[in-house]
Design a protein around this motif. Structure first.
Motif, mmCIF file in Angstrom:
data_model
loop_
_atom_site.group_PDB
_atom_site.id
_atom_site.type_symbol
_atom_site.label_atom_id
_atom_site.label_comp_id
_atom_site.label_asym_id
_atom_site.label_seq_id
_atom_site.Cartn_x
_atom_site.Cartn_y
_atom_site.Cartn_z
ATOM 1 N N ASN A 104 0.860 -1.185 0.000
ATOM 2 C CA ASN A 104 0.000 0.000 0.000
ATOM 3 C C ASN A 104 0.900 1.240 0.000
ATOM 4 O O ASN A 104 1.474 1.602 1.028
ATOM 5 N N GLU A 105 1.034 1.886 -1.140
ATOM 6 C CA GLU A 105 1.966 3.004 -1.269
ATOM 7 C C GLU A 105 1.557 4.202 -0.417
ATOM 8 O O GLU A 105 2.405 4.920 0.117
ATOM 9 N N ILE A 106 0.268 4.448 -0.293
ATOM 10 C CA ILE A 106 -0.203 5.571 0.531
ATOM 11 C C ILE A 106 0.189 5.337 1.981
ATOM 12 O O ILE A 106 0.664 6.241 2.677
ATOM 13 N N LEU A 107 0.015 4.104 2.431
ATOM 14 C CA LEU A 107 0.382 3.762 3.805
ATOM 15 C C LEU A 107 1.893 3.897 4.008
ATOM 16 O O LEU A 107 2.352 4.373 5.055
ATOM 17 N N SER A 108 2.675 3.486 3.018
ATOM 18 C CA SER A 108 4.131 3.595 3.109
ATOM 19 C C SER A 108 4.575 5.045 3.207
ATOM 20 O O SER A 108 5.470 5.379 3.991
ATOM 21 N N ARG A 109 3.940 5.911 2.432
ATOM 22 C CA ARG A 109 4.303 7.332 2.503
ATOM 23 C C ARG A 109 3.934 7.933 3.854
ATOM 24 O O ARG A 109 4.674 8.758 4.405
ATOM 25 N N LEU A 110 2.786 7.537 4.372
ATOM 26 C CA LEU A 110 2.382 7.998 5.706
ATOM 27 C C LEU A 110 3.409 7.552 6.741
ATOM 28 O O LEU A 110 3.819 8.340 7.607
ATOM 29 N N TYR A 111 3.842 6.318 6.639
ATOM 30 C CA TYR A 111 4.814 5.783 7.599
ATOM 31 C C TYR A 111 6.146 6.513 7.488
ATOM 32 O O TYR A 111 6.810 6.771 8.498
ATOM 33 N N ASP A 112 6.545 6.855 6.271
ATOM 34 C CA ASP A 112 7.800 7.572 6.065
ATOM 35 C C ASP A 112 7.805 8.915 6.795
ATOM 36 O O ASP A 112 8.859 9.397 7.219
ATOM 37 N N GLN A 113 6.639 9.530 6.945
ATOM 38 C CA GLN A 113 6.555 10.824 7.622
ATOM 39 C C GLN A 113 6.848 10.719 9.115
ATOM 40 O O GLN A 113 7.122 11.730 9.768
ATOM 41 N N LEU A 114 6.801 9.510 9.649
ATOM 42 C CA LEU A 114 7.100 9.312 11.074
ATOM 43 C C LEU A 114 8.583 9.114 11.334
ATOM 44 O O LEU A 114 9.008 9.059 12.486
ATOM 45 N N ARG A 115 9.386 9.009 10.258
ATOM 46 C CA ARG A 115 10.771 8.583 10.388
ATOM 47 C C ARG A 115 11.557 9.382 11.429
ATOM 48 O O ARG A 115 12.184 8.813 12.326
ATOM 49 N N ASP A 116 11.570 10.705 11.305
ATOM 50 C CA ASP A 116 12.389 11.527 12.190
ATOM 51 C C ASP A 116 11.988 11.354 13.652
ATOM 52 O O ASP A 116 12.844 11.244 14.542
ATOM 53 N N ARG A 117 10.699 11.320 13.901
ATOM 54 C CA ARG A 117 10.226 11.167 15.281
ATOM 55 C C ARG A 117 10.589 9.792 15.830
ATOM 56 O O ARG A 117 10.969 9.661 16.994
ATOM 57 N N GLN A 118 10.479 8.763 14.987
ATOM 58 C CA GLN A 118 10.852 7.416 15.425
ATOM 59 C C GLN A 118 12.325 7.341 15.809
ATOM 60 O O GLN A 118 12.687 6.755 16.838
ATOM 61 N N LEU A 119 13.187 7.910 14.973
ATOM 62 C CA LEU A 119 14.621 7.843 15.244
ATOM 63 C C LEU A 119 14.967 8.569 16.538
ATOM 64 O O LEU A 119 15.754 8.075 17.354
ATOM 65 N N ARG A 120 14.373 9.727 16.734
ATOM 66 C CA ARG A 120 14.656 10.514 17.937
ATOM 67 C C ARG A 120 14.200 9.783 19.194
ATOM 68 O O ARG A 120 14.913 9.719 20.197
ATOM 69 N N MET A 121 13.003 9.217 19.147
ATOM 70 C CA MET A 121 12.495 8.478 20.297
ATOM 71 C C MET A 121 13.306 7.210 20.531
ATOM 72 O O MET A 121 13.552 6.814 21.674
ATOM 73 N N GLY A 122 13.731 6.572 19.444
ATOM 74 C CA GLY A 122 14.502 5.341 19.579
ATOM 75 C C GLY A 122 15.810 5.555 20.310
ATOM 76 O O GLY A 122 16.175 4.778 21.200
#
Length: 227
Positions: A156-174
């Motif tokens: 699901n490409e739309i879902l993948s793009r949505l998930y990509d938008q979380l990248r920076d926050r995920q890395l910082r929290m990780g």
């Protein structure tokens, strides 16, 4: 006797151009914020940043404006830029979004292709190697890549793009979680192994349950409650 044709002149490739100054400043600040070298509450000044990257103040201003739009900093005229801390609401929002996306993706990943299994095995091994040398920022990146690979394979490409938008926050929290709870690094790798085992076994619901337990734990740990 035939005469050999003259050798073609060697064409020297031009050296690649360095990225624009504003892009270098942007990358420097963003990387430092995500791996917590610039922690929440740190006040950054144009002069210090210009000196650190070796540029004038103009590209620093451009980079700071861009980072403010992304929600990583807050600009204060004549004072500098404040690195914004991760709020409780942001943590809750990210975890909730991750659960919606990743549980769905874990179910869709079953039955898994041989290529997906091989890629997840590779990422898991890379996490182990990076954990052994204590590179928390790199571990966080590979951790995120592991989950992103499953999401990508949901188709699901739309879902993948949505998930990509979380990248920076995920890395910082990780990185924040691993710094505050070093034992969580090994636990994450173990849980990734459990998720991979469920996907490999064709257990869609089991994979979704591992995701829920694994991702929900982030909210507790980032808030500092490890009871």
């Amino acid at each position: 006797m035939p005469v050999a044709p003259p050798a073609s002149p060697t064409v020297r490739k031009a050296d690649p151009k360095p990225p624009p100054a504003a892009e270098r400043v942007y990358a420097h600040i963003k990387e430092a914020v995500l791996d917590r070298r610039y922690e929440g509450g740190t006040l950054l000044t144009e002069g210090d940043l210009a000196e650190a990257v070796g540029v004038s103040r103009t590209p620093v201003r451009e980079a700071l404006l861009r980072l403010e739009v992304e929600g990583l900093i807050k600009l204060y005229p004549k004072k500098g830029a404040l690195v914004l801390a991760v709020s409780a609401q942001e943590i809750s929002d990210v975890v909730e979004t991750r659960l919606l996306v990743e549980e769905f993706a874990a179910r869709k990943a079953v039955p898994a292709s041989a290529q997906l299994i091989a890629r997840l095995e590779q990422l898991l091994e890379e996490q182990r190697e990076l954990a052994e040398v204590g590179d928390l920022a790199a571990v966080s990146v590979k951790d995120r890549c592991f989950h992103a690979e499953i999401v990508k394979n949901a188709g699901n490409e739309i879902l993948s793009r949505l998930y990509d938008q979380l990248r920076d926050r995920q890395l910082r929290m990780g990185v924040a979680v691993m710094e505050a709870h070093p034992g969580r690094i090994a636990a994450n790798i173990t849980e990734h192994g459990e998720l991979l085992d469920a996907i490999r076994a064709g257990d869609a619901e089991g994979a979704a349950q591992v995701v829920r337990r694994h991702v929900s734990r982030v909210k507790v740990l980032v808030r500092g409650d490890d009871r």
